[in-house]
Design an enzyme around this catalytic site. Structure first.
Site, short mmCIF file in Angstrom:
data_model
loop_
_atom_site.label_atom_id
_atom_site.label_comp_id
_atom_site.label_asym_id
_atom_site.label_seq_id
_atom_site.Cartn_x
_atom_site.Cartn_y
_atom_site.Cartn_z
N ALA A 1 5.66 -8.53 1.78
CA ALA A 1 6.24 -9.81 2.23
C ALA A 1 5.20 -10.82 2.70
O ALA A 1 5.38 -12.03 2.54
CB ALA A 1 7.25 -9.55 3.35
N HIS A 2 4.10 -10.33 3.30
CA HIS A 2 3.15 -11.29 3.89
C HIS A 2 2.34 -12.06 2.86
O HIS A 2 1.57 -12.95 3.21
CB HIS A 2 2.21 -10.58 4.88
CG HIS A 2 1.21 -9.67 4.24
ND1 HIS A 2 -0.11 -10.01 4.11
CD2 HIS A 2 1.34 -8.44 3.70
CE1 HIS A 2 -0.77 -9.01 3.53
NE2 HIS A 2 0.09 -8.05 3.27
N GLN B 1 0.78 -10.07 -6.05
CA GLN B 1 0.23 -11.43 -6.17
C GLN B 1 1.04 -12.30 -7.13
O GLN B 1 0.63 -13.41 -7.45
CB GLN B 1 -1.23 -11.37 -6.64
CG GLN B 1 -2.16 -10.60 -5.70
CD GLN B 1 -2.50 -11.37 -4.42
OE1 GLN B 1 -2.25 -12.57 -4.31
NE2 GLN B 1 -3.05 -10.67 -3.44
N THR C 1 0.86 -1.20 0.00
CA THR C 1 0.00 0.00 0.00
C THR C 1 0.89 1.24 0.00
O THR C 1 0.69 2.17 -0.79
CB THR C 1 -0.93 0.00 1.24
OG1 THR C 1 -1.77 -1.16 1.17
CG2 THR C 1 -1.78 1.25 1.30
N CYS D 1 -9.35 -6.48 1.50
CA CYS D 1 -9.64 -5.09 1.83
C CYS D 1 -11.10 -4.77 1.65
O CYS D 1 -11.58 -3.77 2.14
CB CYS D 1 -8.82 -4.17 0.93
SG CYS D 1 -7.19 -4.79 0.67
N ASN E 1 -5.57 -9.66 -7.78
CA ASN E 1 -5.82 -10.29 -6.48
C ASN E 1 -7.16 -11.00 -6.39
O ASN E 1 -7.33 -11.91 -5.60
CB ASN E 1 -5.70 -9.26 -5.35
CG ASN E 1 -6.42 -7.97 -5.66
OD1 ASN E 1 -6.17 -7.34 -6.68
ND2 ASN E 1 -7.33 -7.57 -4.80
N THR F 1 12.78 4.66 10.71
CA THR F 1 13.76 3.67 11.17
C THR F 1 13.60 2.37 10.38
O THR F 1 12.48 1.90 10.18
CB THR F 1 13.56 3.41 12.68
OG1 THR F 1 13.76 4.65 13.36
CG2 THR F 1 14.55 2.38 13.20
C1 LIG Z 1 -2.60 -6.69 -5.65
C2 LIG Z 1 -2.42 -6.07 -4.32
N1 LIG Z 1 -1.81 -4.87 -4.23
C3 LIG Z 1 -1.60 -4.28 -3.04
C4 LIG Z 1 -2.02 -4.85 -1.87
C5 LIG Z 1 -1.77 -4.13 -0.57
O1 LIG Z 1 -0.83 -4.83 0.19
P1 LIG Z 1 -0.63 -4.49 1.75
O2 LIG Z 1 -1.98 -4.61 2.38
O3 LIG Z 1 0.33 -5.52 2.23
O4 LIG Z 1 -0.11 -3.12 1.83
C6 LIG Z 1 -2.68 -6.08 -1.90
C7 LIG Z 1 -3.20 -6.71 -0.67
O5 LIG Z 1 -4.23 -7.38 -0.67
C8 LIG Z 1 -2.87 -6.72 -3.16
O6 LIG Z 1 -3.46 -7.91 -3.26
#
Ligand SMILES: Cc1ncc(COP(=O)(O)O)c(C=O)c1O
Length: 384
Positions: A200-201, A179, A71, A325, A151, A237
């Site tokens: 990373a997650h 993705q 994001t 989201c 996504n 940081t």
């Molecule tokens: C295609 C895509 N872009 C951006 C994001 C945002 O990632 P984050 O929530 O780790 O900032 C996501 C999260 O679902 C995503 O699937």
């Protein structure tokens, strides 16, 4: 049984990644900007993480800027490139119709600053056709942003072709590749990408850390003002446990890519075959061929996706109706709308996203409950 089929929302931290992170959460806590010895050691570890990432992406270590996640990376790149390269002759950016909300909203904010934002459509399969992008490009375009893998429906774009078209018109190119790991070979040089974002997650790393790959030859304005870390590109940081975890997770993802892709693809294909066999009136959303092997997005006619999700959840199965989201936001999916789904089908969809830890027994369990759930919900559906 507990079944987690929402790996596109987030993934479980790999224990091997956690092991690499642990020293930085305990003994190795020095600030990587500090001058004394532990600080310098931390800075060397930061450099090593950049080298690891750059090698996998076929890029330059200096171009890797660590952030709090995609994001932030997407906001930094879209706003930063637009703002730094604006002049009377250039004030336009182009994004695709199926970008993540953090790209759409970042572009929307730019409209308030007088930028023009144009949306390149996708076809019924969810693909950006090169000709459609070409039509929108002109000398005023600063940046084109098209995600590598969607996504919600998992469709894969021809990033190299789209980047080449953008460059031909003098525009820069960004891809949200969140993705795409490890499904695509993210070769920044071959694809000729200027900017790229990762979190990373999404690949078994920790939450709250990501990266923005930037081309330092192109002007970009920082999003965050402060202590001037990352050569001023991103103050704050250094999150060393997260950064070390990101690099370790990315390395593992690509080292084990072959086995992983084979497993996930065969489970996904098994899931789709089984759903078709057990549940009538279903349809897959988006291309089946140009698609992430981990994604299956299915339309179940005459039932609410939310109702399926809640029912499956009571049986221990986690799925999604779209992007994580939008879980709190019951508005129907703009992604599904953009591939032409009619209004009465827009709320009847479930996204299954598979991952490294899923098993065939879990798929059997899921489809078993899915069949009963859909049958029951349809029995009292007013439509049909
Ligand atoms: C295609 C895509 N872009 C951006 C994001 C945002 O990632 P984050 O929530 O780790 O900032 C996501 C999260 O679902 C995503 O699937």
């Amino acid at each position: 049984m507990k079944v987690y089929l929402d790996n596109a929302a987030t993934t479980r931290l790999d224990p091997r990644v956690l092991a690499k992170m642990k020293p930085y959460l305990t003994d190795k806590y020095a600030n990587a900007s500090a001058i004394y010895f532990p600080g310098q050691q931390a800075f060397l570890d930061l450099r090593q993480a950049k080298k690891t990432v750059a090698k996998i992406l076929h890029g330059e270590p200096d171009n890797v800027i660590f952030t709090s996640g995609a994001t932030e990376s997407n906001n930094f790149i879209i706003k930063g490139v637009a703002r730094a390269n604006r002049d009377t002759a250039r004030n336009k950016i182009i994004i695709s119709a199926i970008e993540h909300p953090c790209v759409r909203e970042a572009a929307d904010e730019l409209k308030h600053e007088g930028f023009k934002v144009e949306i390149v459509p996708v076809n019924q399969e969810g693909i950006v056709e090169p000709a459609a992008l070409e039509k929108l490009l002109d000398k005023k375009t600063i940046l084109v942003s098209v995600m590598a893998v969607n996504n919600e429906i998992g469709t894969v774009q021809d990033i190299a072709a789209l980047a080449a078209i953008a460059h031909r018109h003098g525009a820069y190119f960004h891809t949200d590749a969140v993705q795409a790991v490890p499904y695509l070979n993210l070769d920044i040089q071959k694809m000729a990408i200027d900017f790229l974002s990762l979190s990373a997650h999404k690949f078994y790393g920790p939450k709250g850390v990501g990266l923005a790959y930037i081309n330092r030859k192109i002007k970009i304005r920082p999003l965050l003002a402060g202590g001037g870390q990352e050569d001023g590109y991103r103050s704050g940081t250094y999150n060393l446990p997260g950064i070390v975890g990101l690099a370790a997770a990315l390395e593992l993802a690509y080292r084990e890519r072959g086995v992983y892709l084979k497993k996930v693809r065969s489970l996904r294909d098994y899931l789709w075959k089984k759903i078709q066999k057990e549940v009538p009136e279903v349809r897959v959303n988006g291309s089946l061929t140009r698609r992430s092997p981990a994604n299956l997005n299915v339309m179940f006619g005459y039932v609410e996706g939310e109702a399926i999700l809640i029912d499956l959840s009571s049986k221990g199965v986690c799925v999604s109706t779209g992007s994580a989201c939008s879980a709190a936001d019951l508005k129907s999916s703009y992604v599904l709308r953009s591939i032409g789904l009619k209004d009465h089908f827009l709320n009847s969809n479930i996204r299954f996203s598979l991952g490294r830890f899923n098993t065939k027994a879990e798929i059997d369990y899921t489809v078993n409950h899915l069949r009963n759930t859909v049958k029951r919900l349809r029995s009292f559906s007013p439509i049909k």
